[in-house]
Structure formats: C-alpha cells, structure tokens
Scaffold this active site. Sequence first.
Site, PDB file in Angstrom:
ATOM      1  N   LYS A 215      10.891 -27.079   5.362  1.00  0.00           N
ATOM      2  CA  LYS A 215      12.078 -27.384   6.181  1.00  0.00           C
ATOM      3  C   LYS A 215      12.698 -28.690   5.694  1.00  0.00           C
ATOM      4  O   LYS A 215      12.004 -29.693   5.547  1.00  0.00           O
ATOM      5  CB  LYS A 215      11.697 -27.505   7.667  1.00  0.00           C
ATOM      6  CG  LYS A 215      11.285 -26.180   8.290  1.00  0.00           C
ATOM      7  CD  LYS A 215      10.977 -26.361   9.771  1.00  0.00           C
ATOM      8  CE  LYS A 215      10.260 -25.146  10.335  1.00  0.00           C
ATOM      9  NZ  LYS A 215      11.136 -24.087  10.816  1.00  0.00           N
TER      10      LYS A 215
ATOM     11  N   HIS B 244       4.920 -23.411   6.093  1.00  0.00           N
ATOM     12  CA  HIS B 244       6.375 -23.304   5.904  1.00  0.00           C
ATOM     13  C   HIS B 244       7.126 -24.486   6.517  1.00  0.00           C
ATOM     14  O   HIS B 244       8.271 -24.726   6.181  1.00  0.00           O
ATOM     15  CB  HIS B 244       6.902 -21.951   6.400  1.00  0.00           C
ATOM     16  CG  HIS B 244       7.077 -21.837   7.883  1.00  0.00           C
ATOM     17  ND1 HIS B 244       6.063 -21.525   8.735  1.00  0.00           N
ATOM     18  CD2 HIS B 244       8.171 -22.019   8.663  1.00  0.00           C
ATOM     19  CE1 HIS B 244       6.517 -21.496   9.971  1.00  0.00           C
ATOM     20  NE2 HIS B 244       7.797 -21.791   9.966  1.00  0.00           N
TER      21      HIS B 244
ATOM     22  N   LYS C 256       4.481 -21.348  23.646  1.00  0.00           N
ATOM     23  CA  LYS C 256       5.412 -20.217  23.659  1.00  0.00           C
ATOM     24  C   LYS C 256       6.037 -20.150  25.051  1.00  0.00           C
ATOM     25  O   LYS C 256       5.446 -20.612  26.034  1.00  0.00           O
ATOM     26  CB  LYS C 256       4.665 -18.906  23.405  1.00  0.00           C
ATOM     27  CG  LYS C 256       3.915 -18.890  22.069  1.00  0.00           C
ATOM     28  CD  LYS C 256       4.642 -18.117  21.020  1.00  0.00           C
ATOM     29  CE  LYS C 256       3.890 -18.081  19.718  1.00  0.00           C
ATOM     30  NZ  LYS C 256       4.745 -18.202  18.547  1.00  0.00           N
TER      31      LYS C 256
ATOM     32  N   HIS D 278       1.033 -26.646  11.218  1.00  0.00           N
ATOM     33  CA  HIS D 278       2.341 -27.298  11.268  1.00  0.00           C
ATOM     34  C   HIS D 278       2.295 -28.674  11.943  1.00  0.00           C
ATOM     35  O   HIS D 278       2.836 -29.651  11.432  1.00  0.00           O
ATOM     36  CB  HIS D 278       3.362 -26.423  12.004  1.00  0.00           C
ATOM     37  CG  HIS D 278       3.368 -24.994  11.543  1.00  0.00           C
ATOM     38  ND1 HIS D 278       3.270 -24.651  10.217  1.00  0.00           N
ATOM     39  CD2 HIS D 278       3.457 -23.812  12.213  1.00  0.00           C
ATOM     40  CE1 HIS D 278       3.311 -23.321  10.099  1.00  0.00           C
ATOM     41  NE2 HIS D 278       3.420 -22.798  11.300  1.00  0.00           N
TER      42      HIS D 278
ATOM     43  N   GLU E  14       8.672 -23.398  21.742  1.00  0.00           N
ATOM     44  CA  GLU E  14       9.327 -22.127  21.412  1.00  0.00           C
ATOM     45  C   GLU E  14       9.671 -21.397  22.703  1.00  0.00           C
ATOM     46  O   GLU E  14       8.997 -21.574  23.721  1.00  0.00           O
ATOM     47  CB  GLU E  14       8.378 -21.247  20.598  1.00  0.00           C
ATOM     48  CG  GLU E  14       7.984 -21.839  19.264  1.00  0.00           C
ATOM     49  CD  GLU E  14       7.174 -20.847  18.447  1.00  0.00           C
ATOM     50  OE1 GLU E  14       7.776 -20.159  17.616  1.00  0.00           O
ATOM     51  OE2 GLU E  14       5.949 -20.748  18.658  1.00  0.00           O
TER      52      GLU E  14
ATOM     53  N   ARG F 245       0.809  -1.218   0.000  1.00  0.00           N
ATOM     54  CA  ARG F 245       0.000   0.000   0.000  1.00  0.00           C
ATOM     55  C   ARG F 245       0.852   1.284   0.000  1.00  0.00           C
ATOM     56  O   ARG F 245       0.432   2.310  -0.512  1.00  0.00           O
ATOM     57  CB  ARG F 245      -0.910  -0.018   1.232  1.00  0.00           C
ATOM     58  CG  ARG F 245      -2.266   0.554   0.890  1.00  0.00           C
ATOM     59  CD  ARG F 245      -3.028   0.949   2.097  1.00  0.00           C
ATOM     60  NE  ARG F 245      -3.208  -0.181   3.015  1.00  0.00           N
ATOM     61  CZ  ARG F 245      -4.387  -0.619   3.391  1.00  0.00           C
ATOM     62  NH1 ARG F 245      -5.469  -0.093   2.893  1.00  0.00           N
ATOM     63  NH2 ARG F 245      -4.477  -1.584   4.275  1.00  0.00           N
TER      64      ARG F 245
ATOM     65  N   ASP G 169      -2.807 -21.449  15.774  1.00  0.00           N
ATOM     66  CA  ASP G 169      -1.560 -20.919  15.203  1.00  0.00           C
ATOM     67  C   ASP G 169      -0.579 -22.038  14.848  1.00  0.00           C
ATOM     68  O   ASP G 169       0.164 -21.922  13.874  1.00  0.00           O
ATOM     69  CB  ASP G 169      -0.925 -19.965  16.229  1.00  0.00           C
ATOM     70  CG  ASP G 169       0.315 -19.259  15.688  1.00  0.00           C
ATOM     71  OD1 ASP G 169       0.294 -18.858  14.512  1.00  0.00           O
ATOM     72  OD2 ASP G 169       1.312 -19.115  16.436  1.00  0.00           O
TER      73      ASP G 169
HETATM   74  C1  BG6 Z   1       4.283 -19.561  12.620  1.00  0.00           C
HETATM   75  C2  BG6 Z   1       3.507 -19.139  13.826  1.00  0.00           C
HETATM   76  O1  BG6 Z   1       3.442 -20.175  11.689  1.00  0.00           O
HETATM   77  O2  BG6 Z   1       5.309 -20.471  13.009  1.00  0.00           O
HETATM   78  C3  BG6 Z   1       4.423 -18.510  14.864  1.00  0.00           C
HETATM   79  O3  BG6 Z   1       2.511 -18.200  13.445  1.00  0.00           O
HETATM   80  C4  BG6 Z   1       5.566 -19.452  15.189  1.00  0.00           C
HETATM   81  O4  BG6 Z   1       3.705 -18.203  16.061  1.00  0.00           O
HETATM   82  C5  BG6 Z   1       6.246 -19.931  13.917  1.00  0.00           C
HETATM   83  O5  BG6 Z   1       6.485 -18.749  16.014  1.00  0.00           O
HETATM   84  C6  BG6 Z   1       7.267 -20.996  14.226  1.00  0.00           C
HETATM   85  O6  BG6 Z   1       8.022 -21.267  13.080  1.00  0.00           O
HETATM   86  P1  BG6 Z   1       9.482 -21.847  13.188  1.00  0.00           P
HETATM   87  O7  BG6 Z   1       9.890 -22.070  11.782  1.00  0.00           O
HETATM   88  O8  BG6 Z   1      10.299 -20.805  13.904  1.00  0.00           O
HETATM   89  O9  BG6 Z   1       9.391 -23.103  13.980  1.00  0.00           O
END
Ligand code: BG6
Length: 476
Positions: free
Chosen positions: A175, A171, A327, A233, A209, A46, A228
């Site tokens: 990996k 994502h 977390k 994942h 994490e 934007r 999340d």
């Molecule tokens: C993201 C989440 O999809 O993955 C985040 O929204 C999280 O909250 C992250 O921290 C973790 O990814 P990675 O690759 O650091 O394990």
Amino acid sequence: MTGKAHTLLLFGATGDLSRRMLLPSLCALHAEKLVPEDLRIVGTARSEMTDAEFRNFARDALEKFLPAERRGGMADFLNRLSYQQLDVTDPKGFAQLAEKAGPGDDLAIFLSTAPSLFKPTIEGLASAGLAGEGARISLEKPLGSDLASSAAINDAVAIAFPEDRIFRIDHYLGKETVQNLLALRFANIMFEPLWRSQYIDHVQITVAETVGLESRVDFYDDAGALRDMVQNHMLQLVAMVAMEPPGSFSANAVRDEKVKVLRALRPVSAEEIVTGQYRGGASTGKIVPGYDEELGRDSDTETFVALKAHVDNWRWRGVPFYLRTGKRLQKRVTEIIVQFRSVPHSIFPGARMKANRLVIGIQPEENISLSLMAKVPGIDQQGMVLRSVPLDIAMPDAFSGKFKRIAYERLLLDLIEGDQTLFVRRDEVEAQWQWIDAIRETFSKDAITPKTYAAGSWGPSAAIALAERDGVSWHE
Ligand code: BG6
C-alpha cells in the site's frame, strides 16, 4: 538474485485473489509499460482450461475489477497469458508446466494456493528444473497458523529456494500509504528527534473493517482476527512505526530494523487484551446477521481484538501501542495515531492545552494530519485563547492526477524485478508468530473468550475500558 523475470508462473490462477487482484494488477502494469515487453504469464490451477478459456476468464476479471481507464492495451495483455492444468500433488504434471514455462531462468513464481499445497508444489518445481538460480518464489498468506507450522512451510520452501529468492507477501506493504510512513519518518528531519518515549505518550493503530465473514467461512473460523490481521498486517505497521532508521532503503537494511522491533515485543498479559465476536446489528445502513448466524453454529473465534503492546527497548520504554482490529465495525478505517506528550510547562494560564497528535490515515482516506496549538484570533483580555488546529495534508490533493493503485501492483512488479524490500523475511514472520503464539497460550490459560459486540459498533465495551484505564481514548 538475478535480473528481471521474463516468465511469471501463477499458481491458483483461477482463484479469487487472482481474479480480484493479481490479473488486474498485472494488466495495469502492462498498460503503463512497467513490465518487461516479453513477459509471459502462465496460469495454472486444477481445473481444465484452454489458453483461450483462461484469457476469457481473465478478460471477465479485468472488466469487473480494473477501471476501464486502466485497461489500456488489454488485448495485448491477454496475449501474454497461457494456461496449464496441473494437480500439484501429482509430480508428473510439472514436466508439462516446465515445457510451457520455458527454461527455468528469469522465472517469477507466485503461489496463491492453500499452504498445504506449498510443499508438493515446491518439490514439483524443483524436480522439473523450475527452481534454478534465476527463479524466485512468492508466497501468499496464511504462512502457517503458528510458529511450528510456519517454520514447516519455511523449511519446505528453503529446500529449493534460498532466502534471497523467497518473497513473502504481506499486502499491506504494497500500500502506497504504508510506504509513505517510511518517507514521513525518514525523509523529514522534524519527526526523528521527537520519535521516542520522551516525547510520545502512546501510539494507536486501528484496522477497522465493515465486512463480515464474506465467503471465507472455514478459513476465517480457524484463524480469527488475531492470526488473520494482527500477526501480519498490524505487526508490520508496528514495526514500521517503531523501527530505527535503517542505513539504506535496501531489503536487508530495512528488514534488519523491523525484525529488531518484532523481537522486542513484550508478551501481552491477560489484562492487556480483549477479544470480541459480532452479533447482529446495523452495519453501513443494512441489517446484518451475527457471526454465529453467518457461520451456522456457535464458535469461540474472535472477530475483534484490542490489545496493549510494548516494544521493550530504549526508544519505546513505557510507550504503549494500542492495537485494535475487527470485522463489522462502525466504519472502514486504517489509521495510525501518534500521540505526543503535553508541553512540560504551560505559560498560558487558563488555556486548555492539547498535546500534539499525528494522525496517519492509511485507508480509505489517505491523509496526514498534525494537530498544533494556535492562538484564536482576537484581543484576549483574560489571557491568550488557544485552540488545537489540524495541519492537514490530503494525499490525493497534494498529488492530484495520481490514482489509487492496487497494493499487488507494487508487489508483483518488485517480484518481477527481484527487489525484496517490501517482502517479509523469514525471521520477521517467525518473530511475529512467536509473539502471537504466546498470546494464544494466554487465551487458553486464562480461558479468555470473545465478548459480544453489536455489528456496526466499535467492538466490545471492554476494549474502550482497556484504553480508558490508562486515560486514553481511541481515536474515532
Ligand atoms: C486480509 C485478511 O489479509 O486482509 C482479510 O485475510 C482482510 O480478512 C483483508 O479483510 C484486509 O485487507 P485490506 O487491504 O482491505 O485492508
């Protein structure tokens, strides 16, 4: 699906994901000459920016987030970039974008924007002729917040793009170590015969994490750990551990098998799930505030989930999958533990037998360790003395000279090349949401609220009890 893309349109080009991951990944691919020589990257967002300003923005990002030794040919990479200011809610702007992007063939589009903008963006792309046969589109999470909103996003995208041109990102699939799970299972003969309830006692998956809320206050408080991390994942990891061998390593063969697992997930009962929210404590050597303090108000959002899942099919009957994520836990670790059963009969009286265990370290350590029983050297007059010893493969040692890649490198390259194997298909996302929605209904029906845990711990004690009730301890 047509061939390689020669133009990449990056929506949300000035955002955090673009800065930290996408631009560095693209530059790294460029340095290794992996992308087409004539690939052009058009950033859009934007804010007003000239091409030169966008290139400066990109240079800063690369210097910050890509190691110097991976930035070869950075000046040439920056020359690939241009920028078009665009408010996606204003359809008129798309004509200018189309002019900048050139003909709509061989186009890769990456949406790294708020999902609320997906629909107008797709409509704008279609109206400007940017959704033709050769155009493919990639979508970043969150893909909805429940099944209905996810289906609405999928429907909106499907108006202009057929499924074989939609690339949904998780994502974790980018990996290297997650892909290695497939290699381990399907490129070795020894695991497959044992990979079933007859020989496996349980599976554990931990995604821990140490970070807290970071800067994503509103998003995270609306989402919580279940949506999340577990919805995407962790369920993808479950699917890869539990799937049947696909007929080939092709996009639909792999995804057909994963979706069967996701559909076979049994609804979780209230006794099988524990949620938590961190309070202040010491994390990685620092004193950190609690979630409510970071947020500035009280909240019922969970920052931790532990649950017991079951895959209801022949292979996995009676094998619990213990999942936990959170977390501000004690350390950052993602690992999968496959706990085998004990031998049916021990011929070594008095020996303390330990069942075999396979530990697959995804991050930060990338290693595979298989514990085996072995004889302790010595003359044992009282009977053979045995001990469990690890057979370790540290991936960085086994493949020295290889560096750690950003997960998005693989995914962006596959998007450009049109390979969907590591992207999530609509039926997978929807099966994932269906299971998560049922859990959230249980939360409200049974009034399940998060238990507190100290930052720097392993989560609420109830999570430990959840496994211990079954005689299982979490691997730490
Ligand atoms: C993201 C989440 O999809 O993955 C985040 O929204 C999280 O909250 C992250 O921290 C973790 O990814 P990675 O690759 O650091 O394990």
